[in-house]
Write a protein that holds these residues in place. Structure first.
Motif, short mmCIF file in Angstrom:
data_model
loop_
_atom_site.label_atom_id
_atom_site.label_comp_id
_atom_site.label_asym_id
_atom_site.label_seq_id
_atom_site.Cartn_x
_atom_site.Cartn_y
_atom_site.Cartn_z
N THR A 1 24.00 31.76 21.63
CA THR A 1 25.38 31.50 22.04
C THR A 1 26.15 32.76 22.36
OG1 THR A 1 25.29 29.64 20.54
CG2 THR A 1 27.45 30.22 21.39
N LEU B 1 20.82 20.38 16.01
CA LEU B 1 20.90 21.58 15.16
C LEU B 1 20.56 21.26 13.70
CD1 LEU B 1 24.11 23.29 16.65
CD2 LEU B 1 21.73 23.99 16.97
N ARG C 1 37.36 30.01 16.62
CA ARG C 1 36.01 29.42 16.72
C ARG C 1 35.67 28.61 15.47
NH1 ARG C 1 31.96 31.31 20.11
NH2 ARG C 1 30.72 29.44 20.21
N PHE C 2 35.70 29.28 14.32
CA PHE C 2 35.59 28.64 13.00
C PHE C 2 35.96 29.70 11.97
CE2 PHE C 2 30.69 28.98 11.96
CZ PHE C 2 30.60 30.22 12.58
N ASP D 1 29.59 18.26 22.55
CA ASP D 1 29.31 19.58 21.98
C ASP D 1 28.19 20.31 22.71
OD1 ASP D 1 29.80 21.74 20.29
OD2 ASP D 1 28.31 21.08 18.83
N SER E 1 24.54 16.92 18.93
CA SER E 1 24.53 18.27 18.38
C SER E 1 24.11 18.26 16.91
CB SER E 1 25.93 18.88 18.53
OG SER E 1 26.05 20.06 17.80
N GLU F 1 30.11 21.83 9.35
CA GLU F 1 29.02 21.34 10.21
C GLU F 1 27.67 21.49 9.52
OE1 GLU F 1 28.97 23.52 13.84
OE2 GLU F 1 27.25 22.45 14.70
N LEU G 1 22.45 26.18 13.02
CA LEU G 1 23.71 26.68 13.57
C LEU G 1 23.86 28.21 13.59
CD1 LEU G 1 26.57 26.25 14.69
CD2 LEU G 1 27.37 26.12 12.32
N TRP H 1 21.37 29.99 15.71
CA TRP H 1 21.55 29.54 17.10
C TRP H 1 22.73 30.28 17.74
CZ3 TRP H 1 25.68 26.69 19.18
CH2 TRP H 1 25.44 26.11 20.44
N LEU H 2 23.79 30.48 16.97
CA LEU H 2 24.94 31.23 17.50
C LEU H 2 24.53 32.66 17.83
CD1 LEU H 2 27.80 30.03 15.08
CD2 LEU H 2 27.60 29.51 17.52
N HIS I 1 32.73 18.08 14.16
CA HIS I 1 31.66 17.87 13.16
C HIS I 1 32.12 17.16 11.88
CE1 HIS I 1 29.42 19.91 16.10
NE2 HIS I 1 30.03 21.07 15.91
N HIS J 1 31.66 22.89 24.99
CA HIS J 1 31.77 24.32 25.30
C HIS J 1 31.26 24.54 26.72
CE1 HIS J 1 31.98 25.57 20.91
NE2 HIS J 1 31.49 24.34 20.81
N GLN K 1 28.54 27.21 27.31
CA GLN K 1 27.19 26.99 26.77
C GLN K 1 26.35 26.09 27.67
OE1 GLN K 1 27.64 25.71 22.66
NE2 GLN K 1 28.96 27.44 22.17
N HIS L 1 35.94 24.21 14.55
CA HIS L 1 34.80 23.54 13.92
C HIS L 1 35.02 23.53 12.42
CE1 HIS L 1 33.10 25.36 17.65
NE2 HIS L 1 32.38 24.27 17.70
#
Ligand code: GUN
Ligand code: ZN
Length: 451
Positions: free
Chosen positions: A116, A315, A219-220, A337, A311, A250, A108, A111-112, A286, A94, A97, A247
């Motif tokens: 992020t 994470l 994104r996911f 990542d 990653s 993960e 995760l 953290w987003l 992932h 990314h 990032q 993703h």
């Protein structure tokens, strides 16, 4: 092979009159997967010469065979004592990032939210996007990475910035606008229809321009509505050759959230399958919490996995099962990542990949490791007909590695006997300091400053 029918004293190869450049050093590259072909998978020349003409590999072989074929006056760069190999392929990273790499204390989903999304919101500003994109591309090259599959942000200007930065350096790069129309702050949210229109316009603008390719980038699953996922399938159907990146599986909290949001799904991966998003040129980062049916499905649809060990450890996401992936026949590449990952260096990433396999009672041989970082990554992106090794006709993206880059590395390398031992020391101890030079299409794109 560079031919001998050029005018004496001219820097020309056979046939087309383009100048040739040659690089003499130890050469290693792969023509297949060591897990399948064993020693027949790699080509190694302790004293080799790589010949480049017109941005393509014209020859790579033993010095004693290749040197006599060079046209008189051809420039031979002396890389003896160094290792020449194809540029690394980072299959998941990314760029937006870059500035939140090494942000402490969250798994995760937190953290987003915490790091992020606020960082990505800044990419609505084209000047910010351009400044970060330029730094990011230089960081890739400084680490020997010549091709990457890259997430931008949800802002179209962020895609323009990363493609422009790669295009200016003639890099082969795959990237796309992040699609996310729910469960994220308004500053980074799009809409199903708006994201579709923006993606289509960006495909028209960038896909196939120079060495650039577009990737549809949901994104996911948790941050896209079912409408948005359906439109991703439509974008792919309407634009053959376009990639997809996302993703999957993960983090355990993420997996549970997907089960709530898509109660009809058999598994997390099944959500993507339902919308036709498992296919060739689809790359999923992932792939940790998958089952055997999921892996089989990825293999039979031609989708690929990106293994992102730094990653996954940083994470606390879990351990990728490389052996199960290999046994299922799915294509696997390696991803840094960043910024969930902690290094742009594919050497650092191989170090952590090795440790992840150790934790699972498996092992990653050094030859398999360097295959993953080069031709394996290229194959997972279905770009192995153009990049990933030094076969004649391939695009001349290559790196020159200095195995004496640090006193410790030099000392350990001195005590190695076999090629495998040398590669292992390099991947466990090496980092960007070992990248002496990076060439893109045969042109010097990075040279390490002398210490
Ligand atoms: N899942 C959804 N978005 C992201 C991201 O930006 N990084 C990682 N590691 N996982 C994600
Ligand atoms: Zn990611």
């Amino acid at each position: 092979m560079a031919g001998g029918n050029a005018a004496p004293g001219r820097n020309e190869g056979a046939g087309n009159g383009a100048p040739v450049a040659a690089y003499r050093g130890e050469i290693l590259h792969f023509v297949g997967d060591p897990a399948v072909l064993g020693d027949a998978a790699h080509r190694h020349h302790a004293d080799g010469v790589l010949v480049v003409r017109d941005g393509k590999v014209a020859a790579a072989g033993a010095a004693e065979e290749v040197l006599p074929t060079l046209p008189p006056g051809a420039k031979v760069t002396d890389c003896r004592g160094k290792l020449i190999m194809p540029g690394f392929v980072d299959t998941h990273v990314h760029y937006a990032q870059t500035d939140i790499i090494a942000s402490c204390g969250a798994q995760l989903l937190d953290w987003l939210e915490r790091y992020t999304f606020p960082a990505e919101a800044q990419f609505a500003d084209p000047a910010h996007a351009a400044e970060v994109a330029d730094f990011f591309v230089r960081e890739l090259l400084g680490n020997g990475t010549t091709t990457a599959m890259v997430f931008a942000t949800s802002h179209p200007a962020s895609v323009d910035a990363i493609f422009a930065a790669a295009h200016a350096r003639s890099m082969r790069l795959v990237a796309g606008k992040v699609l996310m129309d729910r469960n994220v702050p308004a500053t980074v949210r799009d809409t199903a229809e708006g994201g579709f229109d923006d993606s289509r316009a960006l495909i028209d603008k960038w896909h196939g321009r120079g060495r650039l390719s577009y990737a549809v980038t949901p994104r996911f699953a948790p941050t896209s509505t079912e409408r948005q996922l359906a439109l991703c399938g439509r974008l792919l159907d309407e634009h053959p050759g376009v990639f997809l990146q996302s993703h999957v599986a993960e983090n355990r909290g993420e997996v549970a959230w997907v089960a709530e949001l898509f109660p009809w799904s058999r598994s997390y991966l099944d959500v993507y399958d339902h919308y036709g998003l498992l296919r060739e040129r689809a790359v999923y980062a992932h792939c940790i919490h998958l089952d055997a049916q999921d892996r089989r499905r990825m293999a039979e649809t031609g989708a690929a996995m990106s293994f992102c060990p730094t990653s996954n450890l940083f994470l606390g996401s879990g351990l990728f099962d490389l052996r199960a992936a290999a046994d299922s026949g799915v294509r696997v590449g390696l991803g840094t990542d960043v910024g969930g990952g902690t290094s742009f260096s594919m050497l650092r990433t191989l170090d952590e990949a090795y440790k992840v396999t150790q934790m699972a009672g498996q092992t990653l041989s050094p030859l398999s490791a360097f295959y993953l970082a080069t031709l394996g990554g290229a194959a997972s992106l279905r770009l192995d007909d153009r990049i990933g090794n030094l076969e004649t006709g391939k695009e001349a993206d290559f790196i020159v590695l200095d195995l004496a880059a640090t006193p410790l590395l030099a000392r350990r390398i001195e005590r190695t006997g076999t090629l495998a031992e040398k590669l292992f020391a390099l991947m466990i101890l090496g980092d960007d300091r070992a990248v002496h030079a990076t060439y893109v299409l045969g042109r010097l794109a990075h040279a390490r400053a002398e210490a």
